[in-house]
Design a protein around this motif. Structure first.
Motif, PDB file in Angstrom:
ATOM      1  N   THR A 210      22.664   4.450  54.917  1.00 54.89           N
ATOM      2  CA  THR A 210      24.042   4.342  54.455  1.00 54.89           C
ATOM      3  C   THR A 210      24.174   3.621  53.123  1.00 54.89           C
ATOM      4  O   THR A 210      24.962   4.020  52.262  1.00 54.89           O
ATOM      5  N   LEU A 211      23.438   2.553  52.928  1.00 55.04           N
ATOM      6  CA  LEU A 211      23.654   1.652  51.791  1.00 55.04           C
ATOM      7  C   LEU A 211      22.888   2.090  50.544  1.00 55.04           C
ATOM      8  O   LEU A 211      21.886   2.789  50.654  1.00 55.04           O
ATOM      9  N   PRO A 212      23.362   1.653  49.335  1.00 52.97           N
ATOM     10  CA  PRO A 212      24.402   0.666  49.080  1.00 52.97           C
ATOM     11  C   PRO A 212      25.803   1.262  49.143  1.00 52.97           C
ATOM     12  O   PRO A 212      25.985   2.475  49.023  1.00 52.97           O
ATOM     13  N   SER A 213      26.800   0.384  49.321  1.00 55.96           N
ATOM     14  CA  SER A 213      28.186   0.820  49.383  1.00 55.96           C
ATOM     15  C   SER A 213      29.072   0.111  48.370  1.00 55.96           C
ATOM     16  O   SER A 213      30.269   0.345  48.318  1.00 55.96           O
ATOM     17  N   ALA A 214      28.503  -0.804  47.564  1.00 52.08           N
ATOM     18  CA  ALA A 214      29.295  -1.508  46.542  1.00 52.08           C
ATOM     19  C   ALA A 214      29.968  -0.486  45.624  1.00 52.08           C
ATOM     20  O   ALA A 214      29.386   0.561  45.339  1.00 52.08           O
ATOM     21  N   SER A 252      10.505  -4.650  63.917  1.00 52.30           N
ATOM     22  CA  SER A 252      11.229  -5.680  64.651  1.00 52.30           C
ATOM     23  C   SER A 252      12.699  -5.321  64.709  1.00 52.30           C
ATOM     24  O   SER A 252      13.161  -4.382  64.049  1.00 52.30           O
ATOM     25  N   GLY A 253      13.451  -6.074  65.491  1.00 49.86           N
ATOM     26  CA  GLY A 253      14.889  -5.875  65.561  1.00 49.86           C
ATOM     27  C   GLY A 253      15.278  -4.555  66.194  1.00 49.86           C
ATOM     28  O   GLY A 253      14.551  -4.002  67.027  1.00 49.86           O
ATOM     29  N   ASP A 254      16.447  -4.036  65.783  1.00 52.96           N
ATOM     30  CA  ASP A 254      16.987  -2.825  66.389  1.00 52.96           C
ATOM     31  C   ASP A 254      16.907  -1.590  65.505  1.00 52.96           C
ATOM     32  O   ASP A 254      16.826  -0.476  66.020  1.00 52.96           O
ATOM     33  N   LEU A 255      16.948  -1.766  64.181  1.00 51.94           N
ATOM     34  CA  LEU A 255      17.007  -0.581  63.338  1.00 51.94           C
ATOM     35  C   LEU A 255      16.471  -0.893  61.947  1.00 51.94           C
ATOM     36  O   LEU A 255      16.717  -1.965  61.406  1.00 51.94           O
ATOM     37  N   MET A 256      15.734   0.077  61.398  1.00 58.59           N
ATOM     38  CA  MET A 256      15.294  -0.013  60.011  1.00 58.59           C
ATOM     39  C   MET A 256      16.398   0.510  59.100  1.00 58.59           C
ATOM     40  O   MET A 256      16.996   1.553  59.361  1.00 58.59           O
ATOM     41  N   LEU A 257      16.674  -0.215  58.020  1.00 60.80           N
ATOM     42  CA  LEU A 257      17.632   0.223  57.016  1.00 60.80           C
ATOM     43  C   LEU A 257      16.901   0.471  55.705  1.00 60.80           C
ATOM     44  O   LEU A 257      16.162  -0.395  55.229  1.00 60.80           O
ATOM     45  N   ILE A 258      17.102   1.647  55.167  1.00 66.64           N
ATOM     46  CA  ILE A 258      16.492   2.024  53.891  1.00 66.64           C
ATOM     47  C   ILE A 258      17.615   2.138  52.877  1.00 66.64           C
ATOM     48  O   ILE A 258      18.409   3.089  52.915  1.00 66.64           O
TER      49      ILE A 258
END
Length: 263
Positions: A210-214, A252-258
């Motif tokens: 999704t990101l970036p959103s700026a 780790s954690g719940d989700l990878m963000l690219i």
């Protein structure tokens, strides 16, 4: 002395006014969210030997954009399928493959005809289809049902989305419409799920793009990164920070963000 005091007071007043003006400018573009991360970003060091450059094309593919009528929607899809074939066929990478375009198609705008055309394009080696969603004031039950149904349709009818070789579950990349992943908009609009990262992981999402959103206020403090986020199911925007992905590291954690570049 009176003149010196006056000059000092004037200087302080000018500095204060400048600081207020700068802060107002930052706030007007929501830059206060990420400017600290930007200023602290590490310098890129030179790397000996060849450098491999990879481009990731992540497309919010929305034929119905701005309330287009059916004829316009069909023209948009047909033009993409026609012109992208012609464009991409002229180029090859080091492995002989043409450019791969990722079509993130919105679940709520599903039209079989459009997906049939995109899947034919992808079957010829020009890209892949992934999942895109716009929603508002959603519930966990509705999100699970809608996403599961759409993933099955993409796979069973349109040949999209691979199955995990170990578990057999469908795997997909995700884009959140309106950039409001994990209920990240301050007023709570365009999502509704504080546990969205967990839900995506459980449904088979391998990464969010999704990101970036700026300059939107949904932008995270983390910028220019690939990282793992851990969801707090009782709070929004759990992907604001996370653990960087590293070569040889562990998931780790719940989700990878690219994230795409914001520079």
């Amino acid at each position: 002395m009176d003149i010196l005091v006056w000059v000092a007071a004037a200087a302080v007043a000018i500095l204060a006014a400048t600081a207020v003006a700068v802060w107002a400018l930052l706030r007007s573009r929501n830059m206060e969210i990420w400017i600290g991360s930007y200023l602290r970003r590490p310098r890129v060091t030179a790397t000996p030997g060849p450098v491999h450059v990879m481009f990731c094309f992540v497309d919010h593919f929305e034929p119905m954009w701005h309330g287009a009528d059916e004829a316009t929607q069909r023209q948009r899809v047909d033009r993409w399928c026609r012109d992208y074939r012609a464009l991409a066929a002229r180029h090859r990478d080091a492995d002989g493959r043409p450019p791969q375009h990722s079509f993130f198609y919105p679940e709520e705008e599903y039209v079989p005809e459009y997906l049939d055309k995109l899947s034919a394009l992808c079957a010829e080696g020009y890209g892949e289809i992934e999942v895109h969603l716009h929603h508002d004031n959603d519930t966990e039950a509705n999100f699970r049902a809608g996403m599961s149904r759409f993933c099955r349709v993409l796979h069973e009818r349109h040949g999209a989305l691979p199955r995990d070789p170990a578990t057999g579950e469908l795997r997909f990349g995700f884009i959140h419409g309106n950039w409001c992943l994990d209920n990240s908009r301050p007023d709570g609009r365009w999502c509704g799920l504080d546990n969205e990262l967990i839900l995506l992981r459980e449904l088979g999402c391998y990464a969010d793009f999704t990101l970036p959103s700026a300059p939107s206020d949904t932008q995270t403090r983390t910028i220019n990164s690939i990282y793992y986020a851990t969801d707090d199911p009782h709070a929004p925007k759990s992907h604001d920070t996370g653990v960087p992905v590293r070569v040889g590291g562990q998931a780790s954690g719940d989700l990878m963000l690219i994230q795409g570049p914001w520079d």
